[in-house]
Structures are given as structure tokens and as C-alpha cells.
Write a protein that holds these residues in place. Structure first.
Motif, PDB file in Angstrom:
ATOM      1  N   LEU A  14      78.038 -83.398 -35.617  1.00  0.00           N
ATOM      2  CA  LEU A  14      78.312 -84.040 -34.336  1.00  0.00           C
ATOM      3  C   LEU A  14      79.651 -84.776 -34.342  1.00  0.00           C
ATOM      4  CD1 LEU A  14      75.224 -83.415 -34.157  1.00  0.00           C
ATOM      5  CD2 LEU A  14      75.005 -85.503 -32.813  1.00  0.00           C
ATOM      6  N   GLY A  15      79.914 -85.543 -35.400  1.00  0.00           N
ATOM      7  CA  GLY A  15      81.167 -86.295 -35.479  1.00  0.00           C
ATOM      8  C   GLY A  15      82.384 -85.389 -35.557  1.00  0.00           C
ATOM      9  N   ILE A  16      82.256 -84.284 -36.286  1.00  0.00           N
ATOM     10  CA  ILE A  16      83.361 -83.326 -36.387  1.00  0.00           C
ATOM     11  C   ILE A  16      83.615 -82.673 -35.037  1.00  0.00           C
ATOM     12  CG2 ILE A  16      84.209 -81.267 -37.536  1.00  0.00           C
ATOM     13  CD1 ILE A  16      83.947 -83.721 -39.351  1.00  0.00           C
ATOM     14  N   TYR A  17      82.539 -82.286 -34.354  1.00  0.00           N
ATOM     15  CA  TYR A  17      82.682 -81.688 -33.027  1.00  0.00           C
ATOM     16  C   TYR A  17      83.407 -82.627 -32.072  1.00  0.00           C
ATOM     17  CZ  TYR A  17      79.260 -77.994 -34.168  1.00  0.00           C
ATOM     18  OH  TYR A  17      78.604 -76.920 -34.701  1.00  0.00           O
ATOM     19  N   MET A  18      83.055 -83.919 -32.101  1.00  0.00           N
ATOM     20  CA  MET A  18      83.691 -84.881 -31.204  1.00  0.00           C
ATOM     21  C   MET A  18      85.192 -84.976 -31.486  1.00  0.00           C
ATOM     22  SD  MET A  18      82.766 -88.890 -30.401  1.00  0.00           S
ATOM     23  CE  MET A  18      82.995 -89.454 -32.094  1.00  0.00           C
ATOM     24  N   PHE A  70      87.048 -90.181 -39.809  1.00  0.00           N
ATOM     25  CA  PHE A  70      87.968 -89.127 -39.385  1.00  0.00           C
ATOM     26  C   PHE A  70      88.089 -88.078 -40.484  1.00  0.00           C
ATOM     27  CE2 PHE A  70      89.237 -92.773 -36.820  1.00  0.00           C
ATOM     28  CZ  PHE A  70      89.291 -92.203 -35.562  1.00  0.00           C
ATOM     29  N   SER A  71      88.243 -86.815 -40.063  1.00  0.00           N
ATOM     30  CA  SER A  71      88.267 -85.716 -41.028  1.00  0.00           C
ATOM     31  C   SER A  71      89.266 -84.655 -40.592  1.00  0.00           C
ATOM     32  CB  SER A  71      86.866 -85.098 -41.145  1.00  0.00           C
ATOM     33  OG  SER A  71      86.905 -83.906 -41.894  1.00  0.00           O
ATOM     34  N   TRP A  72      89.873 -84.000 -41.599  1.00  0.00           N
ATOM     35  CA  TRP A  72      90.781 -82.897 -41.300  1.00  0.00           C
ATOM     36  C   TRP A  72      90.031 -81.692 -40.740  1.00  0.00           C
ATOM     37  CZ3 TRP A  72      95.661 -83.716 -40.697  1.00  0.00           C
ATOM     38  CH2 TRP A  72      96.304 -84.718 -41.432  1.00  0.00           C
ATOM     39  N   LEU A  73      88.687 -81.681 -40.894  1.00  0.00           N
ATOM     40  CA  LEU A  73      87.892 -80.601 -40.316  1.00  0.00           C
ATOM     41  C   LEU A  73      87.988 -80.577 -38.796  1.00  0.00           C
ATOM     42  CD1 LEU A  73      84.647 -80.754 -42.485  1.00  0.00           C
ATOM     43  CD2 LEU A  73      86.351 -78.916 -42.439  1.00  0.00           C
ATOM     44  N   ALA A  74      88.477 -81.674 -38.215  1.00  0.00           N
ATOM     45  CA  ALA A  74      88.681 -81.717 -36.765  1.00  0.00           C
ATOM     46  C   ALA A  74      89.676 -80.650 -36.313  1.00  0.00           C
ATOM     47  CB  ALA A  74      89.156 -83.098 -36.337  1.00  0.00           C
ATOM     48  N   PHE A  75      90.545 -80.213 -37.223  1.00  0.00           N
ATOM     49  CA  PHE A  75      91.571 -79.225 -36.872  1.00  0.00           C
ATOM     50  C   PHE A  75      91.177 -77.804 -37.295  1.00  0.00           C
ATOM     51  CE2 PHE A  75      93.664 -83.320 -37.300  1.00  0.00           C
ATOM     52  CZ  PHE A  75      94.412 -83.382 -36.136  1.00  0.00           C
ATOM     53  N   ALA A  76      89.961 -77.653 -37.837  1.00  0.00           N
ATOM     54  CA  ALA A  76      89.488 -76.326 -38.243  1.00  0.00           C
ATOM     55  C   ALA A  76      88.760 -75.652 -37.080  1.00  0.00           C
ATOM     56  CB  ALA A  76      88.550 -76.459 -39.448  1.00  0.00           C
TER      57      ALA A  76
END
Length: 480
Positions: free
Chosen positions: A107-111, A242-248
Motif C-alpha cells: 500500500l505504501g509503495i503504491y501511494m 520512502f522507497s526507491w520502489l516508488a519509481f519501479a
């Protein structure tokens, strides 16, 4: 640590014994829906009231001020609102189904992915705010209204970027049923907004400048309040920083976001186009003000339906994510019946108060009389809008965004808009004709969505939800 087991929560997976009778099942599901819908309706009304109150105060200053705020809210900000809400609604499908399956960290990554996409979109939309006067004139607004609305739109740019952050946050919280938090934040901000708007716009005489200051500030206070809650509480593990997975996987995520945006934008832009078309009538200032007041009332009522929209989207996505096809189907029936009953009551109230509610928004006798003429059509619209957004919520929860986008395009623009132009201009029915055409489009769209929902194979939808969770959670699960 992998989160591979479904949530052991009766609200999500239906762990408790199912009621035996139809009445018991209705009460059982109704309770679940109201737990979500009540705070969601309250939140939607509070947030909508920010712009509506600003419009009301502007109307007390003068007709041109009312037209400026109305056109900016309905057309310029309305366009941005539709895009941002639509693209953010991709999270209703993804977060809701992931939550139902127990995949909390997703959920957090999706946001965060949604933030990246929506903030980029806000930058792309900025020129529309800057060059709104010539755009409005091009679409038929008078120069006087276009200049006033364009000036106000330029001051409202901060609101655009607040939208970009706010809608992903709301879908993130809604999917976890954390709707009470949103309601409290919105309520506090609304009280502050009402008091300071009265002070700046009327008492101190700042007019449109004061309106812009307060509207921008209020939307950013909502964003900040919700973010503080998420960062402090970690949202029960759904937020891990915060995660770099946000850009994947951004391209695939963007495609689903665009599907959601097209679906909802075709609905919101439909109302925006009607405001613009009304500006081409004879004596457009009175017509625009009258139809804007009706849109304002319709908007408040629509917030009730949008509360049910959020609730049914969460219920359907959670249940499909958990594999409970039968409960998802029951949820659709219960929310439809409930929203129609509420729509009937609201329609009666609108018609009963048609002779005096216009004067809550204007001191002009001409505008008031024209608004009263539109009251019957407004009541019909209120009734239709009690069900239509709910069915759209079902579509979002199940992931049918592209299908509904095509339905909206045909019903609203090919049928409704054409009918409105024909009635309003060719047959000289004016604002009443334009609004009548809108009703034709909404009615046709509602009928088609009812047919689609009735023919749905919910077991198949549950299987597709499982596949969707596996597809979108791949890169995240590899990191766990």
C-alpha cells in the motif's frame, strides 16, 4: 518479512458466520457499509464545502466575483480535480485488493508511485491555469468572465499540487478503512476555512484575493494533517518509509492510472463543458450564475453518493482481494438500495425548497428566478446521481475502468452533450435545455452500468483480483 496471508478481519474476509435470511444479510452488510460510508460522506462534504463556501462568499461580493469563482471551480480546477481524482483512483483497485489479500507493505509503495505520477501530471496541467483566459474565451465564455476566472485560476495553482498529494493519500487511508482520521482532519479545516474566509473576503474586503488565500491554505492543511497521521502511526505497517520502489513499474502503473483518469474525467468534464456551453447563451452572466448555483447544490448531494462510492469501492476490492465473490455481490445490492432511498429524499428536499435556496448564494433577483426554474431538473439529477457514482465505485473496486470509460464517452458526449446543445440552442430552451440533455446522458449511463453489474461473474472477478495482486506486487514482494 513477507506478508502472504490474508487479514484475519471479519470486515475483509468474512470470517464470521453468514446471516441466514435476506433481511439479516442486508443488515449485516449495511452495517459494514455505513462504517465506511458515514465518515467518507462527511469527509467529502467537508472538502467540497471548501470551494462551495468560497463560492457563496464570492456571490455575496458581486455577480462577476461569483462567476469568476464558479467558472474557475467548475472548469479550470474542475478539470484538474477530475484528472487528479481519476488517476488517484487507481489506488482504490490496487490498495483495496492488496489490503484484502493481506499485502500491507504494498500500500505504501503504491501511494508513492501515485505521488510521482500525479505530481508530474500537475506540472503538465500548470499551463492550463496560466493561459485559462484565452482558453475560456475560445470555448465561448465572455471576455469579462474569462478574465476574472483566469486571474483567480492563476492564484489557485497551489491547490493543484495539493490535489496531487491528497488523492493518493485518501485512497491509501480508505483502503484500510481509516476514514475517521480523514473526517476529523477535514472537519477541523472546514471550521478554520469558514471563519477566516468570512474575515478575509467580507469583513476585510479582500475579495477574490482572500478567497484564493484561504482555499489554497485549507487544501494544504488537509494534506499536512493526513501525512502527519501516516508518518507518526506508520498506518499499522502499511507505511514503512520512502522507497526507491516508488519509481519501479511506473509505466504499468501509469496505464492503470490513466484508465481511472479517463473514466472519471469524462464524468467531471461533462459538468465542466455544460458550464462553458451555458456561457454562449443570451445574457450569459445570469445563466452561468444560475446553473452554477444548481451545480453547487448538486455537488453537495453528490458528496453523499461519493461517500458510498468510496465505501463500495473498498468493500468490493477488499472482498475480491480476499476471494469472497459472494460477499462482494451482496455489497453491491445493499449499497445500491441504500443510495437510491437517500436520493429520493434529497430530490424531494430540493424541489420543496426551490423558491428560497437560490438566495443562499446570490442577492440577484434575476439569478434567483432562473435558478428556481432549474429546480425540477436539479431534483431529477440528484436522484440519478444517487446511484450512478455508486456503480462507478463498483467498477473501480473491480478494476473495470476502461470499460466504464467507453460507456461514459458514448453516453455523456455522443448522446447527452448533443441532446443538450439541441435542446438549449436549436429549440431555444436555454439553460433548462442544456441541463435536460445532461440528464439524458446520465440516465443512459446509469442503465448501462446496471446491466453490466447485473451480468457480472463475481467468481471470475475474484480470480482476476488474485492475478492482479500477483502482477503488481512482484517487485515489492522480492524485496520483502
Amino acid at each position: 518479512m513477507a506478508e502472504s496471508t490474508p487479514l484475519l478481519d471479519s470486515h475483509v474476509v468474512g470470517a464470521e458466520e453468514k446471516p441466514r435470511t435476506v433481511v439479516q444479510e442486508f443488515k449485516h452488510e449495511s452495517k459494514k457499509l455505513w462504517v465506511l460510508a458515514g465518515p467518507a460522506i462527511f469527509t467529502a462534504i467537508c472538502q467540497y464545502s471548501l470551494g462551495a463556501l468560497t463560492q457563496t462568499f464570492a456571490g455575496l461580493v458581486g455577480e462577476i466575483e461569483l462567476a469568476a469563482v464558479s467558472v474557475e471551480n467548475s472548469v479550470v480546477a474542475g478539470l484538474a480535480f477530475g484528472v487528479m481524482l481519476g488517476m488517484g483512483s487507481a489506488l482504490e483497485t490496487l490498495c483495496g485488493q492488496a489490503f484484502g489479500a493481506g499485502k500491507l507493505r504494498m500500500l505504501g509503495i503504491y501511494m508513492q508511485r501515485s505521488w510521482v505520477i500525479l505530481l508530474t501530471t500537475a506540472c503538465i496541467l500548470t499551463p492550463i491555469y496560466i493561459f485559462s483566459p484565452p482558453i475560456l474565451v475560445l470555448f465561448g465564455e465572455t471576455t469579462e468572465i474569462a478574465q476574472a476566472a483566469g486571474k483567480f485560476a492563476l492564484w489557485m495553482l497551489p491547490q493543484l499540487f495539493a490535489y496531487a498529494l491528497n488523492f493518493p493519500i485518501q485512497k491509501f487511508l480508505q483502503s484500510q478503512r481509516k476514514v475517521i482520521v480523514m473526517a476529523w482532519v477535514s472537519a477541523v479545516v472546514l471550521v478554520v476555512h469558514a471563519l477566516l474566509s468570512w474575515l478575509l473576503i467580507l469583513k476585510l474586503g479582500w475579495g477574490l484575493v482572500g478567497a484564493a488565500i484561504m482555499l489554497n491554505t485549507s487544501w494544504w492543511l488537509i494534506v499536512i494533517g493526513q501525512l502527519l497521521y501516516i508518518f507518526i502511526t506508520k498506518s499499522d505497517g502499511a507505511w514503512s518509509g520512502f522507497s526507491w520502489l516508488a519509481f519501479a513499474d511506473l509505466w504499468g502503473f501509469l496505464k492503470l492510472s490513466l484508465a481511472s483518469a479517463v473514466m472519471l474525467c469524462l464524468e467531471y468534464w461533462y459538468l465542466m463543458v455544460l458550464i462553458v456551453i451555458t456561457g454562449r447563451l443570451k445574457n450569459p452572466l445570469i445563466a452561468v450564475d444560475a446553473i452554477s448555483i444548481c451545480m453547487n447544490i448538486n455537488g453537495w448531494d453528490l458528496m453523499i453518493a461519493l461517500g458510498f462510492n468510496a465505501a463500495i469501492s473498498v468493500r468490493v476490492s477488499n472482498e475480491l482481494g480476499a476471494g469472497n465473490a459472494r460477499q462482494a455481490k451482496i455489497s453491491v445490492y445493499v449499497v445500491s438500495a441504500t443510495s437510491i432511498a437517500i436520493g429520493l429524499v434529497c430530490a424531494v428536499v430540493v424541489f420543496a425548497t426551490r423558491n428560497w435556496f437560490p438566495y443562499l448564494f446570490t442577492t440577484s433577483e434575476a439569478v434567483g428566478k432562473e435558478t428556481t426554474k432549474l429546480a425540477l431538473l436539479l431534483g431529477i439529477t440528484v436522484l440519478l446521481n444517487s446511484l450512478q457514482p455508486v456503480l462507478s465505485g463498483v467498477a473501480v473496486g473491480a478494476g473495470w475502468q476502461w470499460l466504464v470509460a467507453y460507456v461514459n464517452l458514448g453516453c455523456y458526449y455522443l448522446v447527452g452533450l448533443s441532446a443538450g446543445i439541441l435542446l438549449g440552442f436549436t429549440f431555444n430552451f436555454g439553460a433548462e435545455g442544456i441541463w435536460g440533455g445532461m440528464i439524458v446522458g446520465i440516465c443512459l449511463q446509469t442503465i448501462i452500468l446496471i446491466i453490466i453489474t447485473s451480468l457480472t461473474n463475481w467468481n471470475k472477478e475474484a480470480a482476476q483480483a488474485e492475478s492482479r495482486i500477483s502482477k503488481w506486487g512482484g517487485s515489492i514482494n522480492n524485496e520483502q
